[in-house]
Design an enzyme around this catalytic site. Sequence first.
Site: not given
Length: 260
Positions: A138, A152, A156
Amino acid sequence: MNFDLGLVGKRALVTGGTKGVGAAVVRNLRDAGVRVAAAARNAPEQREAGVFYVAADLTSAQGCADLAAAALARLGGIDILVNVVGGSSAPGGGFAALSDAEWERELNQNLMPAVRLDRALLPSMLEQGSGVVIHVTSIQNVLPLPDATTAYAAAKAALSTYSKSLSKEVTPKGVRVVRVSPGWVETEAAVALAERLAADAGVDYEGGKKIIMDALGGIPLGRPARPREVADLITFLASPRAGAITGAEYTIDGGTVPTT
């Protein structure tokens, strides 16, 4: 010019394969002549013809082990592994809102499925001396949104670093490892978010999209990527046409991440 991707007869496993980018990857590979196994927490009500679906909870070690065993048994081996599964359910509120349980949940959703499936499936690729592993990361690994996506983004980023290290280890043995880093993609979940933000702000859907794009600092392209666009990139990278590409990370974000 004939641009055959050379994928006919290949065997692929795609995680997160029933929605969004994952579903688009499954369709692309199937249409290119690949034998595809698609994994998600629940099998879809409407299944793509010619695709083998496996219901598995990939946030657990057992779920990953069961999926790997099922894919190997059904396909007889794996040539392409695409780890799309991921997401975030962390609350807003910045770092202080992230308990140990929230951190563990984000890591188990965004890092560990790839680690566990690679560990289970790479030995068969190494034995045959060929294969491609694609990890979907991402842009938030370099452009985190601190209110709600710190964990998150960190997961990633860990996936990206792990992927680079893995590529150095297995590429000399015939297995390519590539990363694809999307920005905002107009998936089903993204549409629902934009609609919710639009309703809260008293604007239409396009207004809801603008709220998200503004939060990202703007998207020069003027729109999010479409799942098929990300899937097209992944499909090419999985093909022999990209045979000299390994260890790299490809950003597909409409220009969101500024040049550093």
